[in-house]
Enzyme design. Structure first.
Site, short mmCIF file in Angstrom:
data_model
loop_
_atom_site.label_atom_id
_atom_site.label_comp_id
_atom_site.label_asym_id
_atom_site.label_seq_id
_atom_site.Cartn_x
_atom_site.Cartn_y
_atom_site.Cartn_z
N CYS A 167 -2.39 9.81 -6.42
CA CYS A 167 -3.49 9.57 -5.49
C CYS A 167 -4.54 10.67 -5.69
CB CYS A 167 -3.03 9.57 -4.04
SG CYS A 167 -4.42 9.29 -2.90
N LYS A 217 0.86 -1.19 0.00
CA LYS A 217 0.00 0.00 0.00
C LYS A 217 0.89 1.23 0.00
CE LYS A 217 -3.27 3.01 0.65
NZ LYS A 217 -4.18 3.37 -0.45
#
Ligand SMILES: O=C(O)c1[nH]c(=O)[nH]c(=O)c1I
Length: 308
Positions: free
Chosen positions: A127, A44
């Site tokens: 992101c 992650k």
């Protein structure tokens, strides 16, 4: 049939692995992927400090894929460096890095470099879910600055996770930026298609809480965009690998990504919904398609997409 992939000094027994963000936030999840049929593991995206992320609900499955606004929840970079230091599997490990600032990213990368581990960083330039923070990959000058600083500070091979682009001028502009950095060895195309809005008819409401319901789209929604980004960057980038990501839910989409030029293929939404058995199923389906078409190895059709 040989579905293995050898690149950047690594060997993957399968061309499939997880997309960063899916099945990779905790050690337990990472171990599930490591012990699965996946050919590699990616962590992650991490920040300097642990993050709880955005308020829930922040992920929803839909008929056509998924929407998420997780908000970069992660255990903090040291957690993933610890996992990488203890990692002994021949299966390649990638570390996704997404510092809240460029300095944070450089700090994380400097510590990674100091450990001289075999794992490669996948620096996240895309992101879409941090309120108030634009996706770095949509700012070409800022991306160039970041890549310059990373090349200087990290000074080892690395990759980046790109957002989807939707205009040939943007493919060209970003390719020109990326081609200027020889240490940049791979790009992963694509991250989720940012800031979609899924509405529930019955409740007349957005389905996720953050950002008034805006979130990154994955799954069927994004396959054509993902394939376009893979093909464009596979053609425009000199001497770099393109990792495909977006809309892979069976052997067919994995085949398409490789046909478009992908060296290997990440699975996100489908993995989140199905679990790690998806790797066995998708790989078997890909093998069946290759068998039917008479291909023995991936490089017999990689990048061989025809046009009319
Ligand atoms: O919201 C997230 O955590 C997230 N979600 C995405 O869809 N892509 C990303 O790169 C990230 I850092």
């Amino acid at each position: 049939l040989d579905l293995s992939v050898s690149w950047l000094g690594m060997k993957m027994s399968s061309p499939l692995f997880n997309a960063s963000g899916v099945y990779c936030r905790t050690r337990e999840e990472l171990e599930l992927v490591r012990r699965s049929a996946a050919g590699a593991v990616v962590t992650k995206s991490c920040t300097l400090e642990p993050r709880a992320g955005n308020p829930e609900p922040r992920y929803r499955r839909t008929a056509l894929g998924s929407i998420n606004s997780m908000g970069l929840p992660n255990e903090g970079y040291r957690y993933y460096l610890d996992y990488a230091q203890a990692y002994e599997d021949a299966k390649p490990l990638f570390l996704s890095v997404s510092g809240m600032t460029l300095d944070d990213t450089l700090t994380i990368l400097a510590e990674l470099a100091a450990l001289k581990l075999p794992c490669l960083p996948e620096v996240n330039l895309s992101c879409p879910n941090l309120p108030g923070k634009p996706q770095l990959g949509y700012d070409f000058a800022a991306s160039a600055e970041a890549l310059e600083a990373i090349s200087r500070a990290y000074a080892r091979p690395f990759g980046v996770k790109l957002p989807p682009y939707f205009d040939p001028a943007h493919f060209a502009a970003m390719a020109a930026v990326l081609n200027a950095f020889p240490l940049l060895r791979f790009v992963t195309c694509i991250n989720s298609v940012g800031n979609g809005l899924v509405i529930d008819l019955d409740s007349e409401s957005a389905v996720i809480k953050p950002k008034g319901g805006l979130g990154g789209l994955g799954g069927d929604y994004v396959l054509p965009t993902a394939l376009a980004n893979v093909r464009e960057f596979a053609v425009l980038l000199a001497d770099k690998q393109v990792i495909g990501c977006g809309g892979v839910k069976s052997g067919a989409e994995a085949f398409m990504h490789i046909l478009a030029g992908a060296t290997a293929v990440q699975v996100g939404t489908c993995l989140h919904e199905e679990g790690v058995s998806a790797f066995d199923r998708i790989e078997a389906e890909l093998a069946a398609i290759m068998q039917a078409k008479g291909y023995q190895r991936l490089d017999e059709f990689r990048g061989r997409l025809k046009t009319l």
